[in-house]
Design an enzyme around this catalytic site. Structure first.
Site, PDB file in Angstrom:
ATOM      1  N   ILE A 123       2.583   3.097  -5.371  1.00 48.30           N
ATOM      2  CA  ILE A 123       1.782   2.496  -6.451  1.00 48.30           C
ATOM      3  C   ILE A 123       0.489   1.926  -5.878  1.00 48.30           C
ATOM      4  CG2 ILE A 123       1.703   0.812  -8.341  1.00 48.30           C
ATOM      5  CD1 ILE A 123       4.727   0.948  -8.510  1.00 48.30           C
ATOM      6  N   ASN A 155      13.635  -8.091  -2.357  1.00 43.46           N
ATOM      7  CA  ASN A 155      12.274  -8.298  -2.858  1.00 43.46           C
ATOM      8  C   ASN A 155      11.940  -9.777  -3.078  1.00 43.46           C
ATOM      9  OD1 ASN A 155      11.670  -5.637  -2.652  1.00 43.46           O
ATOM     10  ND2 ASN A 155      11.870  -5.154  -4.825  1.00 43.46           N
ATOM     11  N   ALA A 207       0.840  -1.204   0.000  1.00 43.98           N
ATOM     12  CA  ALA A 207       0.000   0.000   0.000  1.00 43.98           C
ATOM     13  C   ALA A 207       0.872   1.249   0.000  1.00 43.98           C
ATOM     14  CB  ALA A 207      -0.923  -0.021   1.223  1.00 43.98           C
ATOM     15  N   GLY A 208       1.948   1.173  -0.770  1.00 48.12           N
ATOM     16  CA  GLY A 208       2.856   2.326  -0.873  1.00 48.12           C
ATOM     17  C   GLY A 208       2.389   3.274  -1.963  1.00 48.12           C
ATOM     18  N   HIS A 231      12.101  -6.202 -18.399  1.00 49.73           N
ATOM     19  CA  HIS A 231      11.906  -4.818 -17.959  1.00 49.73           C
ATOM     20  C   HIS A 231      13.212  -4.337 -17.328  1.00 49.73           C
ATOM     21  CE1 HIS A 231       9.879  -1.286 -16.497  1.00 49.73           C
ATOM     22  NE2 HIS A 231      10.136  -1.572 -15.245  1.00 49.73           N
TER      23      HIS A 231
HETATM   24  P1  A3D Z   1       6.723   1.897  -1.970  1.00 51.11           P
HETATM   25  O1  A3D Z   1       6.010   3.196  -1.995  1.00 51.11           O
HETATM   26  O2  A3D Z   1       7.958   1.787  -1.136  1.00 51.11           O
HETATM   27  O3  A3D Z   1       5.676   0.779  -1.510  1.00 51.11           O
HETATM   28  C1  A3D Z   1       6.046  -0.531  -1.239  1.00 51.11           C
HETATM   29  C2  A3D Z   1       5.187  -1.009  -0.084  1.00 51.11           C
HETATM   30  O4  A3D Z   1       5.465  -2.393   0.129  1.00 51.11           O
HETATM   31  C3  A3D Z   1       5.466  -0.280   1.241  1.00 51.11           C
HETATM   32  O5  A3D Z   1       4.268   0.298   1.737  1.00 51.11           O
HETATM   33  C4  A3D Z   1       5.979  -1.382   2.153  1.00 51.11           C
HETATM   34  O6  A3D Z   1       5.567  -1.236   3.508  1.00 51.11           O
HETATM   35  C5  A3D Z   1       5.352  -2.610   1.527  1.00 51.11           C
HETATM   36  N1  A3D Z   1       5.996  -3.872   1.876  1.00 51.11           N
HETATM   37  C6  A3D Z   1       7.321  -4.121   2.078  1.00 51.11           C
HETATM   38  N2  A3D Z   1       7.484  -5.413   2.406  1.00 51.11           N
HETATM   39  C7  A3D Z   1       6.247  -5.988   2.398  1.00 51.11           C
HETATM   40  C8  A3D Z   1       5.774  -7.301   2.649  1.00 51.11           C
HETATM   41  N3  A3D Z   1       6.601  -8.292   2.982  1.00 51.11           N
HETATM   42  N4  A3D Z   1       4.451  -7.523   2.536  1.00 51.11           N
HETATM   43  C9  A3D Z   1       3.593  -6.540   2.213  1.00 51.11           C
HETATM   44  N5  A3D Z   1       3.984  -5.267   1.973  1.00 51.11           N
HETATM   45  C10 A3D Z   1       5.306  -5.013   2.064  1.00 51.11           C
HETATM   46  O7  A3D Z   1       7.125   1.440  -3.448  1.00 51.11           O
HETATM   47  P2  A3D Z   1       6.312   1.700  -4.819  1.00 51.11           P
HETATM   48  O8  A3D Z   1       4.871   1.473  -4.579  1.00 51.11           O
HETATM   49  O9  A3D Z   1       6.769   2.986  -5.400  1.00 51.11           O
HETATM   50  O10 A3D Z   1       6.939   0.545  -5.723  1.00 51.11           O
HETATM   51  C11 A3D Z   1       6.656  -0.813  -5.436  1.00 51.11           C
HETATM   52  C12 A3D Z   1       7.480  -1.740  -6.303  1.00 51.11           C
HETATM   53  O11 A3D Z   1       7.140  -1.544  -7.670  1.00 51.11           O
HETATM   54  C13 A3D Z   1       8.998  -1.544  -6.231  1.00 51.11           C
HETATM   55  O12 A3D Z   1       9.653  -2.794  -6.200  1.00 51.11           O
HETATM   56  C14 A3D Z   1       9.329  -0.817  -7.525  1.00 51.11           C
HETATM   57  O13 A3D Z   1      10.654  -1.037  -7.960  1.00 51.11           O
HETATM   58  C15 A3D Z   1       8.327  -1.455  -8.459  1.00 51.11           C
HETATM   59  N6  A3D Z   1       8.047  -0.722  -9.684  1.00 51.11           N
HETATM   60  C16 A3D Z   1       7.903  -1.451 -10.825  1.00 51.11           C
HETATM   61  C17 A3D Z   1       7.626  -0.837 -12.026  1.00 51.11           C
HETATM   62  C18 A3D Z   1       7.472  -1.657 -13.262  1.00 51.11           C
HETATM   63  O14 A3D Z   1       7.237  -1.108 -14.322  1.00 51.11           O
HETATM   64  C19 A3D Z   1       7.611  -3.092 -13.205  1.00 51.11           C
HETATM   65  C20 A3D Z   1       7.498   0.559 -12.086  1.00 51.11           C
HETATM   66  C21 A3D Z   1       7.637   1.278 -10.909  1.00 51.11           C
HETATM   67  C22 A3D Z   1       7.915   0.629  -9.697  1.00 51.11           C
END
Ligand code: A3D
Length: 320
Positions: A14, A96, A11-12, A176
């Site tokens: 994205i 991850n 719930a970060g 990717h």
């Molecule tokens: P962020 O805002 O840090 O959110 C990640 C969330 O995951 C946080 O709220 C954490 O508390 C939570 N978390 C951590 N460990 C756990 C767990 N074990 N179980 C449940 N929740 C957990 O990151 P974001 O939302 O900006 O990005 C999330 C992921 O997407 C990252 O790995 C990025 O690299 C990836 N991402 C991928 C793309 C693609 O196009 C594939 C693009 C942008 C980001």
């Protein structure tokens, strides 16, 4: 008919955007799961409170208990860490991978019939690991990357040509990462392939090459600007497009990280390819013809993904 149930694991940045988009589009009830206490609950309540003004209905719940995702129709996984400036997506692998293990087990226990869309990076290796850890059928576990990479390509092309983004189609295949394969020959403005547009003088080969490189570096460009995390609006929109294709059985033809066996000469691995998404999940991998140069780029990208998968196996021996 009851509203579909959408579980967001993470719930970060994205995750929050996914929930907001799902709400506005009225795709279903939303459960946000995260290990951080309060974050999913706070975001879910905040989004629910935007309902009266926006005019949507739905149930929005935040939780730290996997039991609450029970019976989800779609799970979108963003749990883990994003990169910071100077990091590559591959630097996230160790941390991850552990997250994918707990997420895979949680989904297997509580939402085994869901269509699962992974976004966590490094994408192609993480979606593979998630499928392994969850044991769900491969056609129900898919990675989001190609829709986003293609959207970036389409945006840059629409600016270059001064035409609506809606009239620009583009295809980005492969892993990717830095080796992703934007396919100019299969990208068009209203059906006119990019090489023809170069011949027509709409742009130059040099400018097109620069746009292709900017597409490859699209994620890093945003990381460099934001400094504290990575892109989240366009990644969320891309995953919602895929979720909607599944929930509404739209048979969309979208590039996704899918399990490929047979097509593209591959013998069973996750990588970005054109797919058809409908009620059956990934209903088809569309095996397009690549020329020599495109095939060489695709092969290089496949090798990079294979290297990451081997690294995962090295870290977690249960992933054989
Ligand atoms: P962020 O805002 O840090 O959110 C990640 C969330 O995951 C946080 O709220 C954490 O508390 C939570 N978390 C951590 N460990 C756990 C767990 N074990 N179980 C449940 N929740 C957990 O990151 P974001 O939302 O900006 O990005 C999330 C992921 O997407 C990252 O790995 C990025 O690299 C990836 N991402 C991928 C793309 C693609 O196009 C594939 C693009 C942008 C980001």
């Amino acid at each position: 008919m009851a509203r579909p149930k959408i579980a967001l694991i993470g719930a970060g940045q994205i995750g929050g955007t996914l929930a907001h988009l799902a709400a506005i589009k009225e795709l279903g009830d939303v459960v946000m799961f995260d290990i951080a206490e309060g974050t999913p609950q706070g975001k879910a309540l905040d989004i629910a409170e935007s309902g009266p003004s926006e005019g949507f209905d739905g149930v929005f719940k935040g939780t730290n208990d996997y039991a609450d995702i029970a019976g989800a129709d779609v799970c979108i996984v963003t749990a883990g860490v994003p990169r910071k400036p100077g990091m590559s997506r591959d630097d996230l692998l160790g941390i991850n991978l552990k997250v994918m293990k707990s997420v895979g087990e949680g989904i297997a226990a509580h939402a085994p019939n869901a269509f699962v869309i992974c976004i966590t990076n490094p994408l192609d290796a993480m979606v593979w690991a998630l499928q392994q850890f969850s044991g769900l059928p491969a056609e129900k576990v898919v990675g989001m990357a190609g829709v986003l990479d293609s959207a970036r390509f389409r945006h840059f092309l629409s600016v270059e040509f001064g035409v609506s983004m809606r009239d620009v189609t583009a295809f980005v295949l492969g892993g990717h990462g830095d080796t992703m394969v934007p396919l100019a020959r299969y990208s068009t403005v209203a059906g006119i392939p990019l090489p023809d547009l170069v011949e027509m003088g709409w742009t130059t080969q040099e400018k097109l090459d620069a746009i292709i490189q900017r597409t490859r570096d699209g994620g890093a460009e945003i990381v460099g600007l934001l400094k504290t995390g990575s892109a989240f609006y366009a990644p969320a929109t891309s995953a919602i497009e895929m979720a909607e294709a599944y929930l509404k059985d739209q048979k969309r033809l979208l590039p996704c990280a899918a399990f490929v066996k047979g097509a593209f000469g591959l013998d069973g691995m996750y990588v970005g390819v054109p797919t058809i998404i409908g009620a059956g999940g990934i209903e088809k991998v569309v095996d397009i013809k690549l020329n020599k140069e495109e095939q060489a780029m695709f092969d290089k990208s496949v090798d990079a993904v294979k290297g990451l998968v081997e690294a995962c196996k090295g870290i977690d021996p249960t992933l054989a």
